[in-house]
Design a protein around this motif. Sequence first.
Motif, PDB file in Angstrom:
ATOM      1  N   ARG A 291      10.133   7.408   4.149  1.00 40.19           N
ATOM      2  CA  ARG A 291       8.665   7.283   4.212  1.00 40.19           C
ATOM      3  C   ARG A 291       8.257   6.198   5.213  1.00 40.19           C
ATOM      4  O   ARG A 291       7.358   6.396   6.034  1.00 40.19           O
ATOM      5  N   LEU A 292       8.930   5.066   5.166  1.00 40.54           N
ATOM      6  CA  LEU A 292       8.577   3.970   6.086  1.00 40.54           C
ATOM      7  C   LEU A 292       8.898   4.331   7.532  1.00 40.54           C
ATOM      8  O   LEU A 292       8.222   3.869   8.460  1.00 40.54           O
ATOM      9  N   GLN A 293       9.912   5.173   7.736  1.00 41.29           N
ATOM     10  CA  GLN A 293      10.245   5.595   9.101  1.00 41.29           C
ATOM     11  C   GLN A 293       9.108   6.417   9.716  1.00 41.29           C
ATOM     12  O   GLN A 293       8.988   6.486  10.938  1.00 41.29           O
ATOM     13  N   LYS A 294       8.290   7.037   8.866  1.00 33.92           N
ATOM     14  CA  LYS A 294       7.141   7.791   9.368  1.00 33.92           C
ATOM     15  C   LYS A 294       5.888   6.915   9.421  1.00 33.92           C
ATOM     16  O   LYS A 294       5.093   7.002  10.356  1.00 33.92           O
ATOM     17  N   VAL A 295       5.712   6.079   8.391  1.00 30.54           N
ATOM     18  CA  VAL A 295       4.474   5.303   8.268  1.00 30.54           C
ATOM     19  C   VAL A 295       4.372   4.222   9.345  1.00 30.54           C
ATOM     20  O   VAL A 295       3.303   4.047   9.962  1.00 30.54           O
ATOM     21  N   LEU A 296       5.451   3.491   9.577  1.00 30.59           N
ATOM     22  CA  LEU A 296       5.376   2.360  10.507  1.00 30.59           C
ATOM     23  C   LEU A 296       5.011   2.785  11.940  1.00 30.59           C
ATOM     24  O   LEU A 296       4.112   2.184  12.553  1.00 30.59           O
TER      25      LEU A 296
ATOM     26  N   GLU B 109       0.814  -1.214   0.000  1.00 30.05           N
ATOM     27  CA  GLU B 109       0.000   0.000   0.000  1.00 30.05           C
ATOM     28  C   GLU B 109       0.847   1.264   0.000  1.00 30.05           C
ATOM     29  O   GLU B 109       0.535   2.232  -0.699  1.00 30.05           O
ATOM     30  N   GLU B 110       1.936   1.264   0.762  1.00 32.25           N
ATOM     31  CA  GLU B 110       2.700   2.489   0.980  1.00 32.25           C
ATOM     32  C   GLU B 110       3.921   2.647   0.062  1.00 32.25           C
ATOM     33  O   GLU B 110       4.513   3.718   0.009  1.00 32.25           O
ATOM     34  N   VAL B 111       4.317   1.585  -0.596  1.00 38.82           N
ATOM     35  CA  VAL B 111       5.515   1.677  -1.454  1.00 38.82           C
ATOM     36  C   VAL B 111       5.151   1.265  -2.881  1.00 38.82           C
ATOM     37  O   VAL B 111       5.483   0.168  -3.338  1.00 38.82           O
ATOM     38  N   PRO B 112       4.493   2.139  -3.622  1.00 40.56           N
ATOM     39  CA  PRO B 112       4.119   1.788  -4.995  1.00 40.56           C
ATOM     40  C   PRO B 112       5.332   1.652  -5.915  1.00 40.56           C
ATOM     41  O   PRO B 112       5.221   1.078  -6.997  1.00 40.56           O
TER      42      PRO B 112
END
Length: 447
Positions: free
Chosen positions: A249-254, A88-91
């Motif tokens: 981005r993943l450092q914020k999303v997770l 979902e978060e890494v297109p």
Amino acid sequence: MGIYFVVALRNLLQARRRTFFLGAALSMVAALLVLLLSLAQGLTDNMVHYATTLASGHVNIGGYYKLSPGDVAPLVQDVPKIRALVKEEVPESVMVLDRIRGWSKLVSETGAMWTSPVGIDPAEEGQLIAALQPARESAYRKDGGAATPGDLGKMGQEGTIVLFASQAKKLEVGIGDQITVVAETTRGATNSGDFTVVAIAEDMGMMSQWNAFVPKSALHDLYRTASDTTGAVMIFLEDIAQTDTVLARLQKVLPARGYTVLEHKAEPFWQKLEQLPHEDWTGARLDLTTWEDEASFLKWIITAFNGISFFLVGVLLLIIVIGIMNTMFMSVRERTGEVGTLRAIGMGRASVLGMFLTEALILGLAASTAGALVGGGLALALDAAAFSVPSEAARMVLLSDTIHLSAQVAHVVGAVFVFTLVTALSALYPAYRAAKMRPVTAIQHVS
């Protein structure tokens, strides 16, 4: 400007012997610089290729689980949920898979060694299987021939293990032999399992010595872990340059999705296994890394190689700078009368300065262009020849079994620019001395 070029070219041709030797020296050092840069780029390419094939995605969601502050296991829980989040978060991702990371002892009838068995699902590992090449029997048996027995197509099947040639040689095993894998479970108990060697792959540099591939289910049984756990979710991107963007981005999303994420450290996961027991927390935490982090322990090779290369080229360049300055001083001395005459008929100091600098620029540009092109051509030819590296120590340093050079246009352009600039700067002071000369003094000097 045209007259400067004509006069400079005439002077270079008149002193053709001096021009030839100085130009040849410039060309050789420029060629050497391009060759060394190509070899350094080849080392980097090898590191990226082997790291992202054997041990890492471009971005990894790893994790650790601690039953007590002192017990650490490299485990990620709720893998299906995390993989769905990545989708979902890494297109930008072109492939997402997960592998189990372990640390175990491989035992054969005649030997033993520590290595990291990697649990894989063959349905997801088409790229890995395509990248591996079956090793010739002679690579791991003294009396072996050129045949490549074994079947990489069985990789990841139940009860199988795939080794690399150096591991098979150390354990003295071949296709069909049994290997016992001894490991410690997450609760501290010792467990073991027997595996049949179904394929032996060619070594892939230093990193292949620490990887052996077994099915995921076998490592779940060995470590007594649940089927929805893994070692790391690996994300492969269409463009490797997007790595840092996706990591940020993943450092914020997770954390926003409720996961506890460790502070980012540019270190491979196994180095953190020594640090985390000293931290006072229990439970599960995720850890984000990039391929560069997982291969950071190899960067010293490239750093050391670049350091030695630039030192060597720097020394040679210093010798050339001294040679250019001496040559230009000689040229100024020989042409003192000419300078005096030109100044007497009205040529300004700036024009005299420009005339000598143009001479140096023509020499630097022509010699460095020829040398850089020769260096680039040699790099391409050596890479195409794929010479084998006979020494094991050299293979460790080069991260490959063959010599790989990657010549880039930027290397050639950079070498031409640097050497032309250095040549011009070297000629600046002699040219300034010539421009500063008074016409009367110059003519009297000749008289």
